[in-house]
Write a protein that holds these residues in place. Structure first.
Motif, PDB file in Angstrom:
ATOM      1  N   THR A 215       1.573  -1.679  -2.214  1.00 21.09           N
ATOM      2  CA  THR A 215       0.402  -2.314  -1.538  1.00 21.09           C
ATOM      3  C   THR A 215      -0.492  -3.367  -2.322  1.00 21.09           C
ATOM      4  O   THR A 215      -1.354  -4.052  -2.095  1.00 21.09           O
ATOM      5  CB  THR A 215      -0.477  -1.499  -0.650  1.00 21.09           C
TER       6      THR A 215
ATOM      7  N   THR B 129       2.821   4.040  -4.127  1.00 24.79           N
ATOM      8  CA  THR B 129       1.269   3.728  -4.277  1.00 24.79           C
ATOM      9  C   THR B 129       1.061   2.311  -4.529  1.00 24.79           C
ATOM     10  O   THR B 129       0.271   1.628  -3.911  1.00 24.79           O
ATOM     11  CB  THR B 129       0.775   4.724  -5.076  1.00 24.79           C
TER      12      THR B 129
ATOM     13  N   TYR C 174       0.580  -5.709  -6.394  1.00 24.81           N
ATOM     14  CA  TYR C 174       1.307  -6.862  -6.880  1.00 24.81           C
ATOM     15  C   TYR C 174       2.579  -7.214  -6.193  1.00 24.81           C
ATOM     16  O   TYR C 174       2.926  -8.068  -5.512  1.00 24.81           O
ATOM     17  CB  TYR C 174       1.660  -6.895  -8.355  1.00 24.81           C
TER      18      TYR C 174
ATOM     19  N   ASN D  97       0.648   2.512 -10.299  1.00 30.87           N
ATOM     20  CA  ASN D  97       1.063   1.314  -9.595  1.00 30.87           C
ATOM     21  C   ASN D  97       2.191   0.705  -9.802  1.00 30.87           C
ATOM     22  O   ASN D  97       3.247   0.817  -9.010  1.00 30.87           O
ATOM     23  CB  ASN D  97      -0.262   0.296  -9.431  1.00 30.87           C
ATOM     24  N   ASP D  98       2.114  -0.088 -10.919  1.00 29.78           N
ATOM     25  CA  ASP D  98       3.395  -0.609 -11.458  1.00 29.78           C
ATOM     26  C   ASP D  98       3.460  -0.936 -12.932  1.00 29.78           C
ATOM     27  O   ASP D  98       2.520  -0.823 -13.613  1.00 29.78           O
ATOM     28  CB  ASP D  98       3.436  -2.019 -10.434  1.00 29.78           C
TER      29      ASP D  98
ATOM     30  N   ASP E 194     -10.477  -0.269  -7.393  1.00 28.53           N
ATOM     31  CA  ASP E 194      -9.093   0.091  -7.646  1.00 28.53           C
ATOM     32  C   ASP E 194      -8.717   0.066  -9.094  1.00 28.53           C
ATOM     33  O   ASP E 194      -8.034   0.952  -9.514  1.00 28.53           O
ATOM     34  CB  ASP E 194      -8.149  -0.711  -6.681  1.00 28.53           C
TER      35      ASP E 194
END
Ligand SMILES: NC(=O)c1ccc[n+]([C@@H]2O[C@H](COP(=O)([O-])OP(=O)(O)OC[C@H]3O[C@@H](n4cnc5c(N)ncnc54)[C@H](O)[C@@H]3O)[C@@H](O)[C@H]2O)c1
Ligand SMILES: Nc1ncnc2c1ncn2[C@@H]1O[C@H](COP(=O)(O)OP(=O)(O)OP(=O)(O)O)[C@@H](O)[C@H]1O
Length: 357
Positions: free
Chosen positions: A216, A213, A218, A175-176, A68
């Motif tokens: 799932t 996305t 952190y 992601n974040d 990932d």
């Protein structure tokens, strides 16, 4: 689509990834496609996504060979270049990657022959009260085998505004975006604003804003909801907040989430897709919002997100439920759905999904 230029992002520490990269290079040579390694782990200073894709000759397809983390690196480059990204699964979890390593040739054939779906995924970007910087001594502390750090994000010159609106940063997060305490033993105090309105002031280990996305990753570990990657929204999740209200809040895709470090707080680190990119001091803020650009991820068939969730996260069933019966497939897959279900996205059940729990 016509693929003319492939960019390779390889997890160089993994022999299977290095071997799969040879397969991709051979495929490219056979098909007259230019192939360039994008060396995101080169020694010395790291480059911005733009510099990396420029040096790789503007690839139109990025192939990632790793897990990932490798996919996130490739996604950053693909978003910068509006290229497709194809993730080959050579990682420990491989939640984001699509293709098993032995199928890499088939996958490249499918891209070339246009037998693919292109999934559009939401990305996050940032404005901040000031340029982000990382103190020089931090890099030395963080170089525990993770390679050189990325540079702080560049300021975007194409969307300047009055200083009240902060500076736009050249950031795309799949992601974040995480604001996290910098000292181990002191929480950060942060005011959180949704769509410009104060939600609450938090004292926490970290506060994060995730895409569907990233829900799932952190956010999931911090107790946040699992969100379908087909949904749109920003997931705000606090990490270990010392207060009664500890829930995630899911904002609409056009609602920004802003985080301002309070005056008496310690400094906070800003990470983007798991990479430290800046440090905020008391009074500084960042505003996280949906990026105008989207990630274009190659899919070889319908996405089975929930099947993947069960499989990759090793979801386990309640022991009592296991004793109480089998979970047979819900719907038959041999007949078309009735009219009232026809508008729903119901991917075919894969061959092995009829397993019972
Ligand atoms: N406590 C935690 O779970 C924690 C802490 C820090 C960062 N992270 C996540 O790590 C991400 C960066 O990933 P990395 O691989 O470079 O770092 P990493 O190697 O520290 O991996 C974190 C884990 O998250 C998994 N992961 C990454 N993205 C995912 C996704 N969208 N869905 C499900 N699992 C995912 C990875 O496979 C890995 O197992 C960050 O974006 C952040 O979300 C998680
Ligand atoms: N190209 C590379 N060359 C050398 N080491 C690498 C490379 N890419 C990653 N690593 C190292 O491998 C480790 C795991 O990296 P990372 O978490 O990004 O991998 P990943 O692709 O997510 O795979 P995994 O699923 O196993 O986590 C890190 O310590 C990182 O420094």
């Amino acid at each position: 689509m016509t693929v003319n230029r492939v960019g390779l992002v390889v997890h160089g520490g993994r022999a299977e990834a290095v071997a799969a990269a040879r397969t991709v290079r051979a495929w490219c040579a056979e098909h007259g496609v230019r192939c360039a390694d994008i060396d995101v782990w080169q020694e010395g200073a790291r480059h911005s996504a733009r510099e990396e894709v420029d040096s790789a000759g503007d690839p139109d397809l990025i192939v990632t060979l790793g897990g990932d983390g490798t996919f996130l690196r490739g996604a950053r480059l693909a978003a910068e270049n509006d290229a497709l990204v194809l993730g080959v699964d050579l990682g420990r979890v491989g939640f984001l990657t699509e293709v098993p390593a032995p199928a890499v040739r088939e996958a490249l054939d499918a891209v070339r022959e246009e037998r693919i779906n292109i999934e559009s995924r939401m990305l996050l970007t940032l404005r901040a009260s000031c340029r982000l910087e990382v103190p020089t001594q931090m890099e030395a502390l963080l170089r525990y085998g993770r390679g050189p750090m990325l540079p702080p994000p560049r300021v975007r010159s194409d969307c300047t505004a009055g200083s009240d609106w902060g500076v736009a940063l050249d950031v795309t997060a799949l992601n974040d975006v995480v604001v996290e305490k910098l000292s181990r033993d002191r929480q950060v105090s942060v005011a959180v604003y949704l769509a410009g309105r104060l939600l609450a002031c938090y004292s926490a280990d970290a506060l994060l804003v995730a895409t569907p996305t990233g829900s799932t990753a952190y956010s999931f570990a911090a107790g946040g909801p699992v969100v379908s990657p087909r949904a749109e929204g920003l997931v705000f999740t606090p990490v270990a907040p010392h207060m009664v209200f500890n829930r995630s809040v899911v904002a609409a895709p056009d609602e920004p989430v802003a985080l301002r470090v309070l005056q008496g707080s310690g400094q906070a680190a800003v990470s983007i897709d798991g990479q430290l990119r800046g440090v905020l001091s008391p009074g500084d803020w960042i505003g996280v919002y949906a990026a105008p650009r989207r990630l274009k991820a190659v899919r070889l068939g319908p996405t089975d997100f929930y099947g993947r969730l069960r499989e990759r996260m090793h979801l386990t069933d309640a022991p009592a439920a296991l004793a109480d019966g089998d979970a047979a497939p819900l719907w038959p897959v041999t007949t078309p759905p009735p009219a009232d279900l026809a508008h729903l996205a119901l991917p075919p059940v894969p061959g092995d999904a009829s397993r019972t729990c």
